[in-house]
Write an enzyme that holds these catalytic residues in place. Structure first.
Site, PDB file in Angstrom:
ATOM      1  N   LEU A   1      -0.551   2.825  -5.648  1.00  0.00           N
ATOM      2  CA  LEU A   1      -0.140   2.898  -7.207  1.00  0.00           C
ATOM      3  C   LEU A   1       1.107   3.954  -7.171  1.00  0.00           C
ATOM      4  O   LEU A   1       1.454   4.689  -6.093  1.00  0.00           O
ATOM      5  CB  LEU A   1      -1.196   3.556  -7.723  1.00  0.00           C
ATOM      6  CG  LEU A   1      -1.737   4.989  -7.565  1.00  0.00           C
ATOM      7  CD1 LEU A   1      -2.456   5.153  -8.849  1.00  0.00           C
ATOM      8  CD2 LEU A   1      -2.294   5.175  -6.377  1.00  0.00           C
ATOM      9  N   TYR A   2       1.769   3.944  -8.319  1.00  0.00           N
ATOM     10  CA  TYR A   2       2.696   4.955  -8.356  1.00  0.00           C
ATOM     11  C   TYR A   2       2.233   5.950  -9.532  1.00  0.00           C
ATOM     12  O   TYR A   2       1.216   5.730 -10.154  1.00  0.00           O
ATOM     13  CB  TYR A   2       3.999   4.352  -9.292  1.00  0.00           C
ATOM     14  CG  TYR A   2       4.702   3.140  -8.352  1.00  0.00           C
ATOM     15  CD1 TYR A   2       5.681   3.736  -7.421  1.00  0.00           C
ATOM     16  CD2 TYR A   2       4.288   1.911  -8.473  1.00  0.00           C
ATOM     17  CE1 TYR A   2       6.193   2.693  -6.672  1.00  0.00           C
ATOM     18  CE2 TYR A   2       4.855   0.870  -7.625  1.00  0.00           C
ATOM     19  CZ  TYR A   2       5.936   1.167  -6.914  1.00  0.00           C
ATOM     20  OH  TYR A   2       6.524   0.401  -6.220  1.00  0.00           O
TER      21      TYR A   2
ATOM     22  N   THR B   1       3.000   5.750  -3.799  1.00  0.00           N
ATOM     23  CA  THR B   1       4.150   5.638  -3.324  1.00  0.00           C
ATOM     24  C   THR B   1       5.230   6.471  -3.933  1.00  0.00           C
ATOM     25  O   THR B   1       5.017   6.651  -5.370  1.00  0.00           O
ATOM     26  CB  THR B   1       4.700   3.965  -3.672  1.00  0.00           C
ATOM     27  OG1 THR B   1       3.898   3.019  -2.640  1.00  0.00           O
ATOM     28  CG2 THR B   1       6.173   3.677  -3.576  1.00  0.00           C
TER      29      THR B   1
ATOM     30  N   HIS C   1      10.743   1.668   1.855  1.00  0.00           N
ATOM     31  CA  HIS C   1      10.508   0.494   1.029  1.00  0.00           C
ATOM     32  C   HIS C   1      11.137  -0.764   1.301  1.00  0.00           C
ATOM     33  O   HIS C   1      11.570  -1.540   0.298  1.00  0.00           O
ATOM     34  CB  HIS C   1      10.926   0.945  -0.285  1.00  0.00           C
ATOM     35  CG  HIS C   1      10.078   0.675  -1.696  1.00  0.00           C
ATOM     36  ND1 HIS C   1       9.388   1.384  -2.386  1.00  0.00           N
ATOM     37  CD2 HIS C   1       9.871  -0.843  -2.130  1.00  0.00           C
ATOM     38  CE1 HIS C   1       8.638   0.701  -3.406  1.00  0.00           C
ATOM     39  NE2 HIS C   1       9.161  -0.767  -3.157  1.00  0.00           N
TER      40      HIS C   1
ATOM     41  N   ARG D   1      14.533  -1.321  -0.306  1.00  0.00           N
ATOM     42  CA  ARG D   1      14.934  -1.792  -1.818  1.00  0.00           C
ATOM     43  C   ARG D   1      15.045  -0.805  -2.722  1.00  0.00           C
ATOM     44  O   ARG D   1      15.200  -0.670  -3.795  1.00  0.00           O
ATOM     45  CB  ARG D   1      13.439  -2.596  -1.950  1.00  0.00           C
ATOM     46  CG  ARG D   1      13.219  -3.856  -1.366  1.00  0.00           C
ATOM     47  CD  ARG D   1      11.771  -4.264  -1.444  1.00  0.00           C
ATOM     48  NE  ARG D   1      11.418  -5.069  -2.586  1.00  0.00           N
ATOM     49  CZ  ARG D   1      11.569  -6.263  -2.955  1.00  0.00           C
ATOM     50  NH1 ARG D   1      12.423  -7.119  -2.313  1.00  0.00           N
ATOM     51  NH2 ARG D   1      11.233  -6.508  -4.502  1.00  0.00           N
TER      52      ARG D   1
ATOM     53  N   ASP E   1       6.098   1.415   8.229  1.00  0.00           N
ATOM     54  CA  ASP E   1       6.381   0.006   7.857  1.00  0.00           C
ATOM     55  C   ASP E   1       8.073  -0.094   7.476  1.00  0.00           C
ATOM     56  O   ASP E   1       8.578   0.882   7.567  1.00  0.00           O
ATOM     57  CB  ASP E   1       5.675  -0.624   6.644  1.00  0.00           C
ATOM     58  CG  ASP E   1       6.173  -0.222   5.176  1.00  0.00           C
ATOM     59  OD1 ASP E   1       7.178   0.403   5.047  1.00  0.00           O
ATOM     60  OD2 ASP E   1       5.435  -0.395   4.333  1.00  0.00           O
ATOM     61  N   GLY E   2       8.534  -1.311   7.865  1.00  0.00           N
ATOM     62  CA  GLY E   2       9.727  -1.599   7.707  1.00  0.00           C
ATOM     63  C   GLY E   2      10.227  -2.312   9.118  1.00  0.00           C
ATOM     64  O   GLY E   2      10.824  -1.692   9.954  1.00  0.00           O
TER      65      GLY E   2
ATOM     66  N   ARG F   1       8.224  -6.942  13.240  1.00  0.00           N
ATOM     67  CA  ARG F   1       8.304  -8.459  13.219  1.00  0.00           C
ATOM     68  C   ARG F   1       7.694  -8.900  14.666  1.00  0.00           C
ATOM     69  O   ARG F   1       7.234 -10.118  14.573  1.00  0.00           O
ATOM     70  CB  ARG F   1       9.662  -8.978  13.164  1.00  0.00           C
ATOM     71  CG  ARG F   1      10.396  -8.561  12.061  1.00  0.00           C
ATOM     72  CD  ARG F   1       9.955  -9.153  10.817  1.00  0.00           C
ATOM     73  NE  ARG F   1      10.596  -8.665   9.498  1.00  0.00           N
ATOM     74  CZ  ARG F   1      10.015  -7.705   8.682  1.00  0.00           C
ATOM     75  NH1 ARG F   1       9.116  -7.237   8.776  1.00  0.00           N
ATOM     76  NH2 ARG F   1      10.897  -7.437   7.619  1.00  0.00           N
TER      77      ARG F   1
ATOM     78  N   ARG G   1       7.341  -8.377   4.237  1.00  0.00           N
ATOM     79  CA  ARG G   1       7.948  -9.714   3.918  1.00  0.00           C
ATOM     80  C   ARG G   1       7.202 -10.924   4.827  1.00  0.00           C
ATOM     81  O   ARG G   1       6.803 -12.002   4.266  1.00  0.00           O
ATOM     82  CB  ARG G   1       9.385  -9.815   4.090  1.00  0.00           C
ATOM     83  CG  ARG G   1      10.095  -9.041   2.970  1.00  0.00           C
ATOM     84  CD  ARG G   1      11.820  -9.149   3.247  1.00  0.00           C
ATOM     85  NE  ARG G   1      12.242  -8.062   2.340  1.00  0.00           N
ATOM     86  CZ  ARG G   1      12.285  -6.864   2.197  1.00  0.00           C
ATOM     87  NH1 ARG G   1      11.958  -6.352   3.452  1.00  0.00           N
ATOM     88  NH2 ARG G   1      12.770  -6.082   1.319  1.00  0.00           N
TER      89      ARG G   1
HETATM   90  C1  LIG Z   1       8.811  -8.230  -2.556  1.00  0.00           C
HETATM   91  C2  LIG Z   1       8.311  -6.800  -2.292  1.00  0.00           C
HETATM   92  C3  LIG Z   1       7.493  -6.212  -3.047  1.00  0.00           C
HETATM   93  C4  LIG Z   1       7.344  -4.980  -2.692  1.00  0.00           C
HETATM   94  N1  LIG Z   1       6.651  -4.114  -3.882  1.00  0.00           N
HETATM   95  C5  LIG Z   1       6.108  -3.061  -3.531  1.00  0.00           C
HETATM   96  C6  LIG Z   1       5.289  -2.417  -4.095  1.00  0.00           C
HETATM   97  O1  LIG Z   1       4.752  -2.810  -5.365  1.00  0.00           O
HETATM   98  N2  LIG Z   1       4.688  -1.053  -4.009  1.00  0.00           N
HETATM   99  C7  LIG Z   1       5.411  -0.272  -2.649  1.00  0.00           C
HETATM  100  O2  LIG Z   1       5.012   0.745  -2.496  1.00  0.00           O
HETATM  101  N3  LIG Z   1       5.984  -1.173  -2.022  1.00  0.00           N
HETATM  102  C8  LIG Z   1       6.613  -2.325  -2.164  1.00  0.00           C
HETATM  103  N4  LIG Z   1       7.240  -2.917  -1.251  1.00  0.00           N
HETATM  104  C9  LIG Z   1       7.432  -2.376  -0.044  1.00  0.00           C
HETATM  105  C10 LIG Z   1       6.591  -2.558   1.010  1.00  0.00           C
HETATM  106  O3  LIG Z   1       5.440  -1.997   0.680  1.00  0.00           O
HETATM  107  C11 LIG Z   1       7.021  -2.263   2.384  1.00  0.00           C
HETATM  108  O4  LIG Z   1       7.398  -1.064   2.335  1.00  0.00           O
HETATM  109  C12 LIG Z   1       8.215  -2.999   2.965  1.00  0.00           C
HETATM  110  O5  LIG Z   1       8.102  -4.585   2.678  1.00  0.00           O
HETATM  111  C13 LIG Z   1       7.980  -3.123   4.291  1.00  0.00           C
HETATM  112  O6  LIG Z   1       9.296  -3.667   5.105  1.00  0.00           O
HETATM  113  P1  LIG Z   1       9.062  -5.492   5.619  1.00  0.00           P
HETATM  114  O7  LIG Z   1       9.177  -6.041   4.268  1.00  0.00           O
HETATM  115  O8  LIG Z   1      10.340  -5.280   6.201  1.00  0.00           O
HETATM  116  O9  LIG Z   1       7.872  -5.661   6.523  1.00  0.00           O
HETATM  117  C14 LIG Z   1       7.704  -4.034  -1.647  1.00  0.00           C
HETATM  118  C15 LIG Z   1       8.375  -5.002  -0.514  1.00  0.00           C
HETATM  119  C16 LIG Z   1       8.881  -6.454  -1.118  1.00  0.00           C
HETATM  120  C17 LIG Z   1       9.543  -7.194   0.186  1.00  0.00           C
HETATM  121  O1  LIG Z   2       9.716  -4.754  -5.617  1.00  0.00           O
HETATM  122  C1  LIG Z   2       9.116  -3.662  -5.450  1.00  0.00           C
HETATM  123  O2  LIG Z   2       9.714  -3.498  -4.295  1.00  0.00           O
HETATM  124  C2  LIG Z   2       8.383  -2.860  -6.031  1.00  0.00           C
HETATM  125  O3  LIG Z   2       7.967  -1.861  -5.628  1.00  0.00           O
HETATM  126  C3  LIG Z   2       7.881  -3.476  -7.278  1.00  0.00           C
HETATM  127  C4  LIG Z   2       7.213  -2.442  -8.145  1.00  0.00           C
HETATM  128  C5  LIG Z   2       6.978  -2.650  -9.330  1.00  0.00           C
HETATM  129  C6  LIG Z   2       6.968  -4.064  -9.887  1.00  0.00           C
HETATM  130  C7  LIG Z   2       7.496  -4.976  -9.258  1.00  0.00           C
HETATM  131  C8  LIG Z   2       8.162  -4.677  -7.696  1.00  0.00           C
END
Ligand SMILES: Cc1cc2nc3c(=O)[nH]c(=O)nc-3n(C[C@H](O)[C@H](O)[C@H](O)COP(=O)(O)O)c2cc1C
Ligand SMILES: O=C(O)C(=O)c1ccccc1
Length: 370
Positions: free
Chosen positions: A136-137, A163, A254, A257, A285-286, A289, A309
């Protein structure tokens, strides 16, 4: 910025790309800004090599690790990603069953398109002992956070992942280009319904806002569930987090992102691991692969690593079965790499085994100098 993605999971991403509307594929695949941090997460692993140790035996090998008082069969978990029903109609329930069947803990989150209760139920249907955490946030209205925590606890989640890398929402270049900002009709962030301040039938938005350590302290005082702080990159923040009673840290940018200028997660990991000095488990994470990425992260101080992903690609292309097979294959690949590195156990992987390609020198573990 909507060009094709290449890289180690190209074979997974490509069928997913064919399956999905472009704007949904781009939402999953994309990162912030010029997508430098996104690319660097994978590229940084490519710049690191592993020095195997020899003649160490190891027929009794095990990939198990202990995280927050639970034994995990492998040092691997599914990181929280939003909107699984955009990837596949069975959404998070399919991911949950697949992860449980593969013996991989799952972090579901507030941005799921399936309620946390339904996600945990799906995982437990597959394996009564499945580990599910809730991400959660911090919400600007503390009562909203309180209610989300209560739901996660009632559902049976065994830890909360907070997060903290999102004081504002990252500028996702592809989403801006495609005009993607909302779920299509029929899909919703189910966890955000019926919260203090929400209108009947309408989920609350998930706001990004600049929370502070005081807000985190309030949450710490509210719950006995273990707290995992996600999105820590600076070693000083890692130290404060431990002092503030966090039970684990998750080193993450993240998935590239949020801050595009952030380093690759694996590059930030060694200094955070040094700062934490074994007081709590460090996760990352990140860009993970393959088995050797997992081994590299563990050698640099991670207890376990999260996958984002690739799980979405497997889900989009082949649903529950695809995710189960993907996670099972990744576990097997890590076991294979552990054997080739001369390890019996994940903790046998040590920082001296990681070298920079081209120089054969150990990567710097130093603190940031500015
Ligand atoms: C489509 C997408 C949505 C994500 N949504 C969240 C989220 O809601 N909350 C969060 O803490 N991280 C979110 N993340 C980050 C992931 O938890 C994670 O840190 C990241 O995807 C890891 O990198 P990787 O995709 O290279 O494995 C999101 C990532 C992606 C790609
Ligand atoms: O897309 C994301 O990375 C993400 O963290 C998120 C958070 C809330 C709603 C949609 C996406």
């Amino acid at each position: 910025m909507t060009g094709k993605d290449t890289g180690p999971t190209h074979h997974l991403a490509e069928p997913a790309r064919k399956q999905l509307p472009q704007e949904h594929y781009d939402f999953f695949a994309g990162g912030a800004g010029e997508e430098t941090a996104l690319r660097e997460n994978e590229n940084a692993f490519g710049r690191l090599a592993l020095l195997p140790r020899v003649l160490r035996g190891g027929a009794d090998r095990s990939t198990g690790v202990s995280v927050l008082d639970r034994e995990w069969p492998a040092p691997l978990f599914v990181s929280p990603t939003a909107f699984h029903r955009l990837a596949h109609p069975h959404g998070e329930a399919a991911t949950a069953r697949a992860a449980a069947a593969a013996g991989v803990p799952l972090v579901t989150g507030v941005a799921a398109t399936t309620s946390v209760a339904d996600v945990v139920a799906a995982a437990r249907e597959q394996d009564a002992d499945a580990v599910v955490w809730f991400q959660l946030y911090l919400h600007p209205e503390p009562e909203v956070t309180t209610e989300l925590v209560r739901r996660a606890q009632r559902a049976g989640c065994s830890a909360l992942v907070v997060t903290v890398d999102s004081p504002v929402f990252g500028r996702r270049t592809r989403d801006l280009h495609n005009g993607f900002h909302d779920l299509p009709p029929g899909l919703a962030t189910e966890n955000m319904r019926n919260l203090p301040g929400s209108e009947p039938g309408r989920p609350l938005p998930i706001p990004m806002w600049p929370a502070g350590w005081d807000d985190l302290r309030r949450l710490r005082e509210q719950t006995d569930l273990p707290l995992v702080l996600k999105g820590v990159l600076h070693p000083d923040d890692a130290r404060i987090a431990v002092e503030q009673g966090m039970d684990a840290l998750l080193v993450s940018n993240h998935g590239g992102r949020q801050l595009d200028a952030a380093p690759a997660s694996v590059e930030a990991l060694p200094a955070v691991a040094d700062a934490v000095a074994g007081r709590v488990p460090v996760l990352m994470d990140g860009g993970v692969r393959r088995g050797s990425d997992i081994a590299t992260a563990l050698a640099l101080g991670a207890r376990a690593v999260g996958i984002g992903r690739p799980v979405l690609w497997a889900l989009a292309a082949r649903g529950e079965e695809g995710v189960r097979e993907y996670l099972t294959a990744l576990r097997a690949d890590f076991d294979h790499v552990l054997a080739l590195c001369g390890g019996h156990r994940p903790q046998d992987l040590t920082a001296d085994q990681v070298v920079e390609r081209g120089t054969a020198r150990r990567p710097s573990r130093g603190e940031p100098t500015c």
